[in-house]
Design a protein around this motif. Structure first.
Motif, PDB file in Angstrom:
ATOM      1  N   ALA A  22       0.701  -1.246  -0.162  1.00 13.31           N
ATOM      2  CA  ALA A  22       0.108  -0.216   0.271  1.00 13.31           C
ATOM      3  C   ALA A  22       0.892   1.113  -0.013  1.00 13.31           C
ATOM      4  O   ALA A  22       0.404   2.241  -0.528  1.00 13.31           O
ATOM      5  N   VAL A  23       1.943   1.151   0.818  1.00 13.42           N
ATOM      6  CA  VAL A  23       2.761   2.297   0.784  1.00 13.42           C
ATOM      7  C   VAL A  23       3.437   2.818  -0.568  1.00 13.42           C
ATOM      8  O   VAL A  23       3.614   3.744  -1.012  1.00 13.42           O
ATOM      9  N   ARG A  24       3.947   1.695  -1.248  1.00 12.34           N
ATOM     10  CA  ARG A  24       4.508   1.526  -2.596  1.00 12.34           C
ATOM     11  C   ARG A  24       3.606   2.150  -3.539  1.00 12.34           C
ATOM     12  O   ARG A  24       3.900   2.979  -4.434  1.00 12.34           O
ATOM     13  N   VAL A  25       2.163   1.744  -3.546  1.00 12.58           N
ATOM     14  CA  VAL A  25       1.250   2.154  -4.309  1.00 12.58           C
ATOM     15  C   VAL A  25       1.135   3.670  -4.282  1.00 12.58           C
ATOM     16  O   VAL A  25       0.958   4.410  -5.330  1.00 12.58           O
ATOM     17  N   PHE A  26       0.977   3.974  -3.095  1.00 12.46           N
ATOM     18  CA  PHE A  26       0.677   5.552  -2.507  1.00 12.46           C
ATOM     19  C   PHE A  26       1.795   6.310  -3.150  1.00 12.46           C
ATOM     20  O   PHE A  26       1.601   7.387  -3.786  1.00 12.46           O
ATOM     21  N   ALA A  27       3.113   5.823  -3.059  1.00 14.63           N
ATOM     22  CA  ALA A  27       4.069   6.657  -3.555  1.00 14.63           C
ATOM     23  C   ALA A  27       4.257   6.838  -5.293  1.00 14.63           C
ATOM     24  O   ALA A  27       4.376   7.885  -5.786  1.00 14.63           O
ATOM     25  N   GLU A  28       3.816   5.819  -5.830  1.00 14.22           N
ATOM     26  CA  GLU A  28       3.727   5.651  -7.203  1.00 14.22           C
ATOM     27  C   GLU A  28       2.461   6.651  -7.819  1.00 14.22           C
ATOM     28  O   GLU A  28       2.505   7.244  -8.782  1.00 14.22           O
ATOM     29  N   VAL A  29       1.670   6.756  -6.852  1.00 18.37           N
ATOM     30  CA  VAL A  29       0.253   7.489  -7.435  1.00 18.37           C
ATOM     31  C   VAL A  29       0.576   9.045  -7.193  1.00 18.37           C
ATOM     32  O   VAL A  29       0.413   9.760  -7.955  1.00 18.37           O
ATOM     33  N   GLN A  30       1.359   9.134  -6.094  1.00 22.12           N
ATOM     34  CA  GLN A  30       1.980  10.656  -5.979  1.00 22.12           C
ATOM     35  C   GLN A  30       2.843  10.996  -7.000  1.00 22.12           C
ATOM     36  O   GLN A  30       2.756  12.183  -7.727  1.00 22.12           O
ATOM     37  N   ARG A  31       3.517  10.266  -7.595  1.00 24.62           N
ATOM     38  CA  ARG A  31       4.676  10.356  -8.676  1.00 24.62           C
ATOM     39  C   ARG A  31       3.772  10.608  -9.980  1.00 24.62           C
ATOM     40  O   ARG A  31       4.096  11.237 -10.602  1.00 24.62           O
TER      41      ARG A  31
END
Length: 67
Positions: A22-31
């Motif tokens: 979930a943290v990795r997905v959040f970071a990619e969505v922010q990018r």
């Protein structure tokens, strides 16, 4: 009784894996959101330049149609 500890350990590990993902997905969505914002700004600037470049042509087209 040992199987109970095994199930609790496996479920805890599963929740941790889901949290990391979930943290990795959040970071990619922010990018991705940043890239979309930059692209939107670029498209807006390009549309403004195109509009400014087309103004003389629009004026000349109006003059031609009136003659």
């Amino acid at each position: 009784m040992w199987w109970l500890y095994l199930y609790v350990g496996l479920s805890t590990a599963g929740i941790l894996v889901l949290g990391v993902l979930a943290v990795r997905v959040f970071a990619e969505v922010q990018r991705l959101a940043g890239q979309v914002a930059r692209s939107t700004d670029d498209l807006t600037r390009a549309a403004e330049r195109l509009s400014r470049a087309a103004e003389p042509l629009m004026e000349r087209a109006g003059d031609i149609s009136r003659t």
